[in-house]
Design a protein around this motif. Structure first.
Motif, PDB file in Angstrom:
ATOM      1  N   HIS A   1      -5.480   1.020  10.519  1.00  0.00           N
ATOM      2  CA  HIS A   1      -5.520   2.013   9.447  1.00  0.00           C
ATOM      3  C   HIS A   1      -6.500   1.646   8.331  1.00  0.00           C
ATOM      4  O   HIS A   1      -6.658   2.418   7.375  1.00  0.00           O
ATOM      5  CB  HIS A   1      -4.124   2.211   8.862  1.00  0.00           C
ATOM      6  CG  HIS A   1      -3.140   2.770   9.859  1.00  0.00           C
ATOM      7  ND1 HIS A   1      -3.169   4.085  10.270  1.00  0.00           N
ATOM      8  CD2 HIS A   1      -2.123   2.183  10.549  1.00  0.00           C
ATOM      9  CE1 HIS A   1      -2.200   4.296  11.154  1.00  0.00           C
ATOM     10  NE2 HIS A   1      -1.568   3.156  11.355  1.00  0.00           N
ATOM     11  N   GLY A   2      -7.142   0.485   8.430  1.00  0.00           N
ATOM     12  CA  GLY A   2      -8.088   0.064   7.414  1.00  0.00           C
ATOM     13  C   GLY A   2      -7.394  -0.615   6.248  1.00  0.00           C
ATOM     14  O   GLY A   2      -6.248  -0.293   5.915  1.00  0.00           O
ATOM     15  N   ALA A   3      -8.098  -1.539   5.625  1.00  0.00           N
ATOM     16  CA  ALA A   3      -7.521  -2.256   4.488  1.00  0.00           C
ATOM     17  C   ALA A   3      -7.190  -1.309   3.349  1.00  0.00           C
ATOM     18  O   ALA A   3      -6.284  -1.561   2.547  1.00  0.00           O
ATOM     19  CB  ALA A   3      -8.492  -3.341   4.023  1.00  0.00           C
ATOM     20  N   ASP A   4      -7.931  -0.180   3.274  1.00  0.00           N
ATOM     21  CA  ASP A   4      -7.681   0.797   2.213  1.00  0.00           C
ATOM     22  C   ASP A   4      -6.732   1.908   2.658  1.00  0.00           C
ATOM     23  O   ASP A   4      -6.510   2.868   1.918  1.00  0.00           O
ATOM     24  CB  ASP A   4      -9.002   1.405   1.742  1.00  0.00           C
ATOM     25  CG  ASP A   4      -9.752   2.114   2.874  1.00  0.00           C
ATOM     26  OD1 ASP A   4      -9.269   2.105   4.033  1.00  0.00           O
ATOM     27  OD2 ASP A   4     -10.827   2.682   2.589  1.00  0.00           O
ATOM     28  N   GLY A   5      -6.187   1.804   3.876  1.00  0.00           N
ATOM     29  CA  GLY A   5      -5.223   2.782   4.365  1.00  0.00           C
ATOM     30  C   GLY A   5      -5.797   4.135   4.707  1.00  0.00           C
ATOM     31  O   GLY A   5      -5.044   5.083   4.951  1.00  0.00           O
ATOM     32  N   GLN A   6      -7.107   4.245   4.783  1.00  0.00           N
ATOM     33  CA  GLN A   6      -7.738   5.548   5.005  1.00  0.00           C
ATOM     34  C   GLN A   6      -8.044   5.832   6.463  1.00  0.00           C
ATOM     35  O   GLN A   6      -8.776   6.779   6.797  1.00  0.00           O
ATOM     36  CB  GLN A   6      -9.015   5.653   4.162  1.00  0.00           C
ATOM     37  CG  GLN A   6      -8.735   5.566   2.661  1.00  0.00           C
ATOM     38  CD  GLN A   6      -7.625   6.519   2.230  1.00  0.00           C
ATOM     39  OE1 GLN A   6      -7.816   7.726   2.244  1.00  0.00           O
ATOM     40  NE2 GLN A   6      -6.466   5.983   1.859  1.00  0.00           N
TER      41      GLN A   6
ATOM     42  N   ALA B   1       7.448   0.789   1.670  1.00  0.00           N
ATOM     43  CA  ALA B   1       7.327   0.898   0.215  1.00  0.00           C
ATOM     44  C   ALA B   1       5.870   0.801  -0.207  1.00  0.00           C
ATOM     45  O   ALA B   1       5.408   1.563  -1.083  1.00  0.00           O
ATOM     46  CB  ALA B   1       8.153  -0.198  -0.454  1.00  0.00           C
ATOM     47  N   PHE B   2       5.132  -0.107   0.422  1.00  0.00           N
ATOM     48  CA  PHE B   2       3.714  -0.259   0.067  1.00  0.00           C
ATOM     49  C   PHE B   2       2.927   1.009   0.402  1.00  0.00           C
ATOM     50  O   PHE B   2       2.151   1.507  -0.421  1.00  0.00           O
ATOM     51  CB  PHE B   2       3.126  -1.455   0.817  1.00  0.00           C
ATOM     52  CG  PHE B   2       1.641  -1.604   0.642  1.00  0.00           C
ATOM     53  CD1 PHE B   2       1.102  -1.957  -0.585  1.00  0.00           C
ATOM     54  CD2 PHE B   2       0.772  -1.367   1.706  1.00  0.00           C
ATOM     55  CE1 PHE B   2      -0.279  -2.081  -0.764  1.00  0.00           C
ATOM     56  CE2 PHE B   2      -0.599  -1.488   1.548  1.00  0.00           C
ATOM     57  CZ  PHE B   2      -1.127  -1.844   0.315  1.00  0.00           C
TER      58      PHE B   2
ATOM     59  N   ARG C   1       6.903  -3.497  -2.531  1.00  0.00           N
ATOM     60  CA  ARG C   1       5.551  -3.098  -2.128  1.00  0.00           C
ATOM     61  C   ARG C   1       4.591  -4.277  -2.173  1.00  0.00           C
ATOM     62  O   ARG C   1       3.575  -4.290  -1.481  1.00  0.00           O
ATOM     63  CB  ARG C   1       5.046  -1.945  -2.996  1.00  0.00           C
ATOM     64  CG  ARG C   1       4.855  -2.247  -4.459  1.00  0.00           C
ATOM     65  CD  ARG C   1       4.494  -0.981  -5.211  1.00  0.00           C
ATOM     66  NE  ARG C   1       4.156  -1.264  -6.600  1.00  0.00           N
ATOM     67  CZ  ARG C   1       2.919  -1.548  -7.010  1.00  0.00           C
ATOM     68  NH1 ARG C   1       1.927  -1.562  -6.146  1.00  0.00           N
ATOM     69  NH2 ARG C   1       2.667  -1.813  -8.273  1.00  0.00           N
ATOM     70  N   GLN C   2       4.937  -5.293  -2.984  1.00  0.00           N
ATOM     71  CA  GLN C   2       4.093  -6.499  -3.001  1.00  0.00           C
ATOM     72  C   GLN C   2       4.206  -7.243  -1.666  1.00  0.00           C
ATOM     73  O   GLN C   2       3.194  -7.640  -1.073  1.00  0.00           O
ATOM     74  CB  GLN C   2       4.505  -7.415  -4.163  1.00  0.00           C
ATOM     75  CG  GLN C   2       4.112  -6.904  -5.550  1.00  0.00           C
ATOM     76  CD  GLN C   2       5.046  -5.813  -6.085  1.00  0.00           C
ATOM     77  OE1 GLN C   2       6.140  -5.620  -5.559  1.00  0.00           O
ATOM     78  NE2 GLN C   2       4.608  -5.100  -7.118  1.00  0.00           N
ATOM     79  N   ARG C   3       5.420  -7.445  -1.196  1.00  0.00           N
ATOM     80  CA  ARG C   3       5.571  -8.082   0.124  1.00  0.00           C
ATOM     81  C   ARG C   3       4.995  -7.165   1.208  1.00  0.00           C
ATOM     82  O   ARG C   3       4.387  -7.616   2.184  1.00  0.00           O
ATOM     83  CB  ARG C   3       7.047  -8.359   0.417  1.00  0.00           C
ATOM     84  CG  ARG C   3       7.663  -9.483  -0.380  1.00  0.00           C
ATOM     85  CD  ARG C   3       8.991  -9.928   0.258  1.00  0.00           C
ATOM     86  NE  ARG C   3       9.930  -8.841   0.386  1.00  0.00           N
ATOM     87  CZ  ARG C   3      10.861  -8.535  -0.520  1.00  0.00           C
ATOM     88  NH1 ARG C   3      10.955  -9.251  -1.622  1.00  0.00           N
ATOM     89  NH2 ARG C   3      11.696  -7.528  -0.334  1.00  0.00           N
ATOM     90  N   GLY C   4       5.196  -5.863   1.023  1.00  0.00           N
ATOM     91  CA  GLY C   4       4.689  -4.910   2.005  1.00  0.00           C
ATOM     92  C   GLY C   4       3.176  -4.958   2.135  1.00  0.00           C
ATOM     93  O   GLY C   4       2.629  -4.736   3.228  1.00  0.00           O
TER      94      GLY C   4
END
Length: 366
Positions: free
Chosen positions: A239-244, A302-303, A224-227
């Protein structure tokens, strides 16, 4: 006094040499125009001209887009092509098909009472359920009824759609508090749309292009770090930096949230890293499918899946996250029941933010 006609006298300052240049420019202009006409004809002949120029229908453009996404190897061209929208019959059945298509593309508006998040069916089933390897509905309809291990029962297509409302649309947080009841017009119209789209396919056979397609195992365990880095470079712009996700000025969802209280819940198939990786590999970024490597697709999956989201609707009463993990999630590749940065994934959100009325006796899969 000159005997020449006024038209024979060159304008002041214009010499024979300049008149020659004017003629030359005219010849070049005509020649250039002819070249453009020829080039334009070639662009049209080879399908390279934009639809606004050629007048091609939306259906033609969709077919060309699908073929282009094949990478030119002809594989996609050999896949089933659903019928053109223009062929929807102009009768009562056609009206039902169109209502189903409208629900599919804007579920929150056209099935408002049963949607508890900011998603529409078409967010996972791209191009209105037509796109191969994006769980196209023309590929799903012919294989139902079938047995599903998720709920250990034979599911009809209506069962399956109910499952999508329960998990992917988080219907428990909707105004009605649950998915449409059996026999609802919502199911009838959606099934009419799927039935019409799959016309010509044999029943009982899974066609090529179904589901999210296969994806190879990654060379390294998903990170998830690489993701997070892959997401920032390729996904955050939509999708926005916050995924929202993002909404337009009218509050209409333009790009869906990928986690948080307004996204799919922990019971949805997309919460599994392997399912999300296959979807991402074959469909994302939206305009550049297959851009990401296999490893990048797994890492960004994973991220995305390592963030909080609404709880699993089956997790009701005294069922704890551990109970739910042991019963439903222990075989999944996902973060349900695990701690991420010190936070347990799975308890959901306060009742005011998400599913507050879990479905009772819920037995449909999604």
């Amino acid at each position: 006094m000159s005997n020449k006609h006024p038209s024979d006298i060159p304008p002041r300052g214009e010499t024979k040499s300049s008149r020659g240049q004017t003629v030359l420019r005219a010849i070049l202009a005509v020649g250039g125009g002819l070249v453009l006409v020829v080039l334009g004809s070639l662009l049209v002949d080879f399908g390279l001209a934009p639809s606004w120029l050629t007048g091609a229908t939306r259906d033609q453009s969709e077919a060309e887009t699908a073929a282009a996404q094949s990478g030119g190897d002809g594989k996609q061209a050999a896949l089933f092509q659903p019928p053109a929208e223009s062929t929807i019959p102009d009768d009562d059945f056609g009206k039902s098909v169109r209502r189903g298509m409208a629900i599919f593309n804007d579920t929150g508006t056209n099935a408002h009472d049963f949607v508890g998040n900011d998603l529409s069916c078409s967010n996972c089933h791209l191009d209105a359920g037509r796109q191969a390897y994006s769980a196209p509905m023309w590929a799903a309809y012919p294989v139902y009824p079938k047995y599903r291990g998720k709920n250990k029962m034979v599911n009809t297509m209506e069962d399956r759609i109910k499952g999508c409302f329960t998990y992917s649309m988080n219907a428990q947080g909707s105004p009605s508090g649950g998915p449409p009841p059996y026999g609802s017009d919502v199911y009838r119209d959606l099934q009419a749309y799927f039935f019409w789209m799959s016309k010509g396919l044999p029943t009982g056979e899974k066609p090529e292009g179904a589901g999210f397609g296969k994806i190879d195992k990654p060379a390294q365990d998903p990170s998830r770090q690489r993701g997070e880095e892959v997401f920032a470079e390729n996904c955050a712009v939509c999708h926005g930096a916050d995924g929202q996700g993002q909404k337009d000025i009218n509050g209409k969802v333009v790009f869906p949230p990928l986690w948080g209280p307004h996204s799919f819940n922990w019971g949805a198939g997309m919460h599994k890293v392997d399912a999300a990786a296959a979807f991402i590999k074959h469909n994302m970024p939206l305009s550049e499918p297959n851009k990401l490597s296999v490893q990048e697709a797994w890492d960004v999956a994973a991220f995305v899946d390592s963030h909080p989201r609404p709880n699993d609707p089956r997790q009701i009463g005294n069922v704890t996250v551990k109970d739910a993990f042991d019963k439903w999630h222990h075989k999944h590749q996902g973060y349900y029941g695990k701690e991420v940065d010190g936070e347990l994934m799975g308890p959901g959100y306060p009742s005011g933010d998400q599913a507050s009325v879990p479905a009772q006796n819920e037995n449909s899969g999604g």
